[in-house]
Design a protein around this motif. Structure first.
Motif, short mmCIF file in Angstrom:
data_model
loop_
_atom_site.label_atom_id
_atom_site.label_comp_id
_atom_site.label_asym_id
_atom_site.label_seq_id
_atom_site.Cartn_x
_atom_site.Cartn_y
_atom_site.Cartn_z
N THR A 12 0.80 -1.23 0.00
CA THR A 12 0.00 0.00 0.00
C THR A 12 0.84 1.28 0.00
N PRO A 15 4.66 3.98 -3.97
CA PRO A 15 4.11 5.03 -4.82
C PRO A 15 3.28 4.48 -5.99
N ARG A 16 2.17 5.15 -6.23
CA ARG A 16 1.23 4.87 -7.33
C ARG A 16 0.44 3.58 -7.16
N THR A 17 0.59 2.89 -6.05
CA THR A 17 -0.12 1.62 -5.84
C THR A 17 -1.58 1.86 -5.51
N GLU A 18 -2.42 1.03 -6.12
CA GLU A 18 -3.85 0.99 -5.80
C GLU A 18 -4.21 -0.45 -5.48
N ARG A 29 -1.83 -2.82 -7.87
CA ARG A 29 -1.49 -2.42 -9.23
C ARG A 29 -0.98 -1.00 -9.28
N VAL A 30 -0.33 -0.72 -10.38
CA VAL A 30 0.07 0.64 -10.73
C VAL A 30 -0.61 0.90 -12.06
N GLY A 31 -1.55 1.81 -12.05
CA GLY A 31 -2.35 2.02 -13.25
C GLY A 31 -3.15 0.76 -13.54
N TYR A 35 0.79 -6.02 -10.14
CA TYR A 35 2.11 -6.57 -9.79
C TYR A 35 2.04 -7.59 -8.67
N TRP A 98 6.83 -4.60 -7.76
CA TRP A 98 6.44 -3.21 -7.96
C TRP A 98 7.45 -2.49 -8.87
N ARG A 99 8.73 -2.74 -8.62
CA ARG A 99 9.77 -2.09 -9.43
C ARG A 99 9.68 -2.48 -10.90
N VAL A 102 6.90 0.20 -12.44
CA VAL A 102 6.97 1.65 -12.30
C VAL A 102 8.19 2.20 -13.03
#
Length: 115
Positions: A12, A15-18, A29-31, A35, A98-99, A102
Protein backbone atom coordinates in the motif's frame (compact mmCIF):
# COMPACT_ATOMS: atom_id res chain seq x y z
CA UNK A 1 2.43 -17.81 7.58
CA UNK A 2 2.28 -14.52 5.70
CA UNK A 3 -1.16 -12.90 5.71
CA UNK A 4 -2.97 -10.60 3.30
CA UNK A 5 -2.68 -7.86 5.92
CA UNK A 6 1.12 -8.16 5.94
CA UNK A 7 1.26 -7.97 2.13
CA UNK A 8 -1.04 -4.93 2.24
CA UNK A 9 1.31 -3.23 4.75
CA UNK A 10 4.18 -3.60 2.28
CA UNK A 11 2.34 -2.83 -0.97
CA UNK A 12 0.00 0.00 0.00
CA UNK A 13 2.68 2.62 0.77
CA UNK A 14 4.51 2.01 -2.52
CA UNK A 15 4.11 5.03 -4.82
CA UNK A 16 1.23 4.87 -7.33
CA UNK A 17 -0.12 1.62 -5.84
CA UNK A 18 -3.85 0.99 -5.80
CA UNK A 19 -5.61 -1.96 -4.21
CA UNK A 20 -8.56 -3.48 -6.08
CA UNK A 21 -10.73 -6.53 -5.57
CA UNK A 22 -11.04 -8.51 -8.82
CA UNK A 23 -12.97 -11.79 -8.89
CA UNK A 24 -12.53 -12.30 -5.13
CA UNK A 25 -8.78 -11.69 -5.39
CA UNK A 26 -7.02 -8.75 -3.82
CA UNK A 27 -4.77 -7.10 -6.41
CA UNK A 28 -2.16 -4.41 -6.10
CA UNK A 29 -1.49 -2.42 -9.23
CA UNK A 30 0.07 0.64 -10.73
CA UNK A 31 -2.35 2.02 -13.25
CA UNK A 32 -3.73 -0.98 -15.11
CA UNK A 33 -0.69 -3.20 -14.47
CA UNK A 34 -1.09 -5.71 -11.65
CA UNK A 35 2.11 -6.57 -9.79
CA UNK A 36 0.77 -8.67 -6.88
CA UNK A 37 -2.38 -10.71 -6.32
CA UNK A 38 -3.56 -12.67 -3.32
CA UNK A 39 -5.67 -15.76 -3.93
CA UNK A 40 -9.27 -15.71 -2.71
CA UNK A 41 -8.41 -18.29 -0.03
CA UNK A 42 -5.29 -16.30 0.95
CA UNK A 43 -2.96 -19.29 0.58
CA UNK A 44 -0.89 -18.00 -2.34
CA UNK A 45 0.43 -14.82 -3.86
CA UNK A 46 1.08 -14.13 -7.53
CA UNK A 47 3.72 -11.56 -8.34
CA UNK A 48 5.49 -9.96 -11.28
CA UNK A 49 8.74 -11.77 -11.99
CA UNK A 50 10.94 -11.98 -15.09
CA UNK A 51 9.63 -14.79 -17.28
CA UNK A 52 13.14 -15.81 -18.35
CA UNK A 53 14.11 -16.44 -14.69
CA UNK A 54 10.89 -18.18 -13.64
CA UNK A 55 11.91 -21.80 -14.33
CA UNK A 56 15.11 -21.43 -12.30
CA UNK A 57 13.25 -19.91 -9.34
CA UNK A 58 10.66 -22.69 -9.31
CA UNK A 59 13.27 -25.43 -9.80
CA UNK A 60 15.36 -24.07 -6.92
CA UNK A 61 12.44 -24.02 -4.45
CA UNK A 62 9.48 -26.05 -5.81
CA UNK A 63 7.81 -26.25 -2.39
CA UNK A 64 7.70 -22.45 -2.24
CA UNK A 65 7.16 -21.27 -5.82
CA UNK A 66 4.97 -22.56 -8.62
CA UNK A 67 3.84 -21.69 -12.11
CA UNK A 68 0.94 -19.33 -12.63
CA UNK A 69 -2.27 -20.73 -14.03
CA UNK A 70 -1.92 -21.62 -17.73
CA UNK A 71 -3.70 -18.48 -18.95
CA UNK A 72 -1.08 -16.34 -17.12
CA UNK A 73 2.04 -18.22 -18.25
CA UNK A 74 2.61 -15.75 -21.09
CA UNK A 75 3.11 -12.95 -18.54
CA UNK A 76 6.04 -12.11 -16.26
CA UNK A 77 4.38 -13.93 -13.37
CA UNK A 78 5.09 -16.52 -10.64
CA UNK A 79 3.09 -17.75 -7.64
CA UNK A 80 4.27 -18.49 -4.09
CA UNK A 81 2.68 -20.36 -1.19
CA UNK A 82 2.26 -17.85 1.64
CA UNK A 83 2.92 -20.49 4.29
CA UNK A 84 6.40 -21.04 2.82
CA UNK A 85 7.50 -17.38 2.84
CA UNK A 86 9.00 -15.40 5.68
CA UNK A 87 8.29 -11.70 6.05
CA UNK A 88 11.61 -10.46 4.63
CA UNK A 89 11.26 -12.65 1.55
CA UNK A 90 7.65 -11.55 0.96
CA UNK A 91 8.69 -7.92 1.27
CA UNK A 92 11.49 -8.38 -1.24
CA UNK A 93 9.18 -10.14 -3.73
CA UNK A 94 6.50 -7.42 -3.45
CA UNK A 95 8.94 -4.51 -3.81
CA UNK A 96 10.78 -6.17 -6.72
CA UNK A 97 7.44 -6.85 -8.45
CA UNK A 98 6.44 -3.21 -7.96
CA UNK A 99 9.77 -2.09 -9.43
CA UNK A 100 8.97 -4.07 -12.59
CA UNK A 101 5.92 -1.87 -13.29
CA UNK A 102 6.97 1.65 -12.30
CA UNK A 103 9.36 4.10 -13.97
CA UNK A 104 12.98 3.64 -12.91
CA UNK A 105 13.02 7.07 -11.25
CA UNK A 106 10.65 5.67 -8.60
CA UNK A 107 12.81 2.62 -7.82
CA UNK A 108 14.58 4.26 -4.92
CA UNK A 109 12.34 4.30 -1.88
CA UNK A 110 13.04 6.43 1.19
CA UNK A 111 15.57 4.61 3.34
CA UNK A 112 16.62 2.26 0.55
CA UNK A 113 19.42 2.33 -1.97
CA UNK A 114 18.80 1.57 -5.62
CA UNK A 115 20.20 -1.68 -6.93
Amino acid sequence: MITAAEIREVATPLPRTEEKLVRDRVTFRVGRIVYVTISADETSMGFAFPKEERAALIAAEPDKFHMPRPSDERYNWVRAWLAALDHAEMEELVVDAWRMVVPKRLHSLPGQQTT
